[in-house]
Design an enzyme around this catalytic site. Sequence first.
Site, PDB file in Angstrom:
ATOM      1  N   ASP A  32       0.834  -1.358   0.103  1.00 37.80           N
ATOM      2  CA  ASP A  32       0.095   0.071   0.184  1.00 37.80           C
ATOM      3  C   ASP A  32       0.795   1.275   0.012  1.00 37.80           C
ATOM      4  O   ASP A  32       2.036   1.166   0.619  1.00 37.80           O
ATOM      5  CB  ASP A  32      -0.936   0.008   1.152  1.00 37.80           C
ATOM      6  CG  ASP A  32      -2.204   0.771   1.092  1.00 37.80           C
ATOM      7  OD1 ASP A  32      -2.418   1.468  -0.060  1.00 37.80           O
ATOM      8  OD2 ASP A  32      -2.670   1.305   2.107  1.00 37.80           O
ATOM      9  N   HIS A  49       2.421   3.686  -9.242  1.00 41.13           N
ATOM     10  CA  HIS A  49       2.305   2.210  -9.398  1.00 41.13           C
ATOM     11  C   HIS A  49       3.365   1.596 -10.042  1.00 41.13           C
ATOM     12  O   HIS A  49       3.780   0.236  -9.837  1.00 41.13           O
ATOM     13  CB  HIS A  49       1.063   2.121 -10.231  1.00 41.13           C
ATOM     14  CG  HIS A  49      -0.218   2.360  -9.614  1.00 41.13           C
ATOM     15  ND1 HIS A  49      -0.703   2.094  -8.236  1.00 41.13           N
ATOM     16  CD2 HIS A  49      -1.367   3.117  -9.791  1.00 41.13           C
ATOM     17  CE1 HIS A  49      -1.697   2.546  -7.915  1.00 41.13           C
ATOM     18  NE2 HIS A  49      -2.104   3.172  -8.917  1.00 41.13           N
ATOM     19  N   LEU A 143      10.153 -20.751  -4.141  1.00 38.01           N
ATOM     20  CA  LEU A 143       9.254 -19.871  -3.340  1.00 38.01           C
ATOM     21  C   LEU A 143       7.919 -19.835  -4.304  1.00 38.01           C
ATOM     22  O   LEU A 143       8.047 -20.037  -5.379  1.00 38.01           O
ATOM     23  CB  LEU A 143       9.795 -18.401  -3.403  1.00 38.01           C
ATOM     24  CG  LEU A 143       8.802 -17.619  -2.902  1.00 38.01           C
ATOM     25  CD1 LEU A 143       8.768 -17.436  -1.418  1.00 38.01           C
ATOM     26  CD2 LEU A 143       9.091 -15.923  -3.370  1.00 38.01           C
TER      27      LEU A 143
HETATM   28  C1  IPE Z   1      -5.629  -2.740  -0.280  1.00 38.76           C
HETATM   29  O1  IPE Z   1      -5.168  -1.246  -0.377  1.00 38.76           O
HETATM   30  C2  IPE Z   1      -5.717  -3.244  -1.724  1.00 38.76           C
HETATM   31  C3  IPE Z   1      -4.295  -3.784  -1.982  1.00 38.76           C
HETATM   32  C4  IPE Z   1      -3.176  -3.330  -1.462  1.00 38.76           C
HETATM   33  C5  IPE Z   1      -4.227  -4.434  -3.502  1.00 38.76           C
HETATM   34  P1  IPE Z   1      -6.185  -0.168  -0.752  1.00 38.76           P
HETATM   35  O2  IPE Z   1      -5.431   1.091  -0.744  1.00 38.76           O
HETATM   36  O3  IPE Z   1      -6.866  -0.516  -1.820  1.00 38.76           O
HETATM   37  O4  IPE Z   1      -7.017  -0.329   0.685  1.00 38.76           O
HETATM   38  P2  IPE Z   1      -7.860   0.966   1.519  1.00 38.76           P
HETATM   39  O5  IPE Z   1      -8.730   1.685   0.315  1.00 38.76           O
HETATM   40  O6  IPE Z   1      -6.555   1.792   1.989  1.00 38.76           O
HETATM   41  O7  IPE Z   1      -8.481   0.242   2.549  1.00 38.76           O
HETATM   42  C1  IPE Z   2      -1.277   0.300  -3.381  1.00 35.45           C
HETATM   43  O1  IPE Z   2      -1.196   1.693  -3.236  1.00 35.45           O
HETATM   44  C2  IPE Z   2      -1.673  -0.342  -4.957  1.00 35.45           C
HETATM   45  C3  IPE Z   2      -3.395  -0.754  -5.109  1.00 35.45           C
HETATM   46  C4  IPE Z   2      -3.909  -0.609  -4.087  1.00 35.45           C
HETATM   47  C5  IPE Z   2      -3.442  -1.279  -6.337  1.00 35.45           C
HETATM   48  P1  IPE Z   2      -2.500   2.546  -3.579  1.00 35.45           P
HETATM   49  O2  IPE Z   2      -2.859   2.836  -5.104  1.00 35.45           O
HETATM   50  O3  IPE Z   2      -3.433   2.190  -2.721  1.00 35.45           O
HETATM   51  O4  IPE Z   2      -1.767   4.136  -3.087  1.00 35.45           O
HETATM   52  P2  IPE Z   2      -2.394   4.957  -1.755  1.00 35.45           P
HETATM   53  O5  IPE Z   2      -2.681   3.792  -0.645  1.00 35.45           O
HETATM   54  O6  IPE Z   2      -3.643   5.556  -2.353  1.00 35.45           O
HETATM   55  O7  IPE Z   2      -1.193   6.047  -1.434  1.00 35.45           O
HETATM   56 MG    MG Z   3      -4.043   2.411  -0.821  1.00 34.95          MG
END
Ligand code: IPE
Ligand code: IPE
Ligand code: MG
Length: 254
Positions: A32, A49, A143
């Site tokens: 995240d 990303h 793995l």
């Molecule tokens: C959780 O992250 C999903 C992934 C890491 C793929 P999100 O950014 O989507 O989750 P929330 O919205 O903070 O709960």
């Molecule tokens: C994690 O990073 C990737 C996905 C959930 C696809 P985010 O896109 O949720 O980035 P933040 O958490 O908004 O910074």
């Molecule tokens: Mg996120």
Amino acid sequence: MTPSAEPLSTAASSTAPANGAGVPRHVGIIMDGNRRWAQARGLPRALGHKAGAEAVRRAVTAAAESGVEWLTIFAFSSENWRRPAEEVRDLTGLMRLYLRNEVGSFVRDGIRLRVMGDRERFGPDIVSSIADAESRTARGTRLNLTVALSYGSRAEIAAATRAIARKAAMGEVDPAAIDEEMVARHLFTAQMPDPDLIIRTSGEQRLSNFLLWQSAYAEFVFMDVLWPDFDAAHFAEALGIFQGRERRYGVSAG
Ligand code: IPE
Ligand code: IPE
Ligand code: MG
């Protein structure tokens, strides 16, 4: 996205704990913080990303070199489909590239890739890239890497429930015989041990619908690092915290 230049070393790396007792067998990672990483740098979301995809390779290498047998990473949730169409397109494009670029090094390094989730929603080209990556890496024994894509734990449990109910309706299953093992056998994770350690980056402290059933007795480590900055030292730090935990499974430590 960057294919690793160096094959995995056979010895544990200097930042990783030695193999043996205390190394979690199965680690789950909620990756995240990609968008916050980009925002902090004044970069477009897509570059966050992209940097996140590069961090995946570092995490996979760190896990393999630490002696972890199973690594499950949350890359795209069922709920992430509700993000703007352009962002979903960027993420899908990265998956396509990732599958194409990384499979060779996975084969070389003995990494077996599997995908869990509703893969059909990504469309036929991704579905076939996933099938190709799974079959080309199928002999990997170093793995087990599982990528959760279009994955949601509640949807997974609902699908398992439907499958068991169907068998009960056909008379194949006695409702009285439905137990925890049977439910577990109908999840995507049927062949996997439960996660011992769940890591979430970016400072958020929630599961966001990841491995709810399977994490009943996992240890949780929440780290302040944003996912694109995650490296082997962070992985080693999480393993160190895990090793300091006492797992009781509801039984008194005495
Ligand atoms: C959780 O992250 C999903 C992934 C890491 C793929 P999100 O950014 O989507 O989750 P929330 O919205 O903070 O709960
Ligand atoms: C994690 O990073 C990737 C996905 C959930 C696809 P985010 O896109 O949720 O980035 P933040 O958490 O908004 O910074
Ligand atoms: Mg996120």
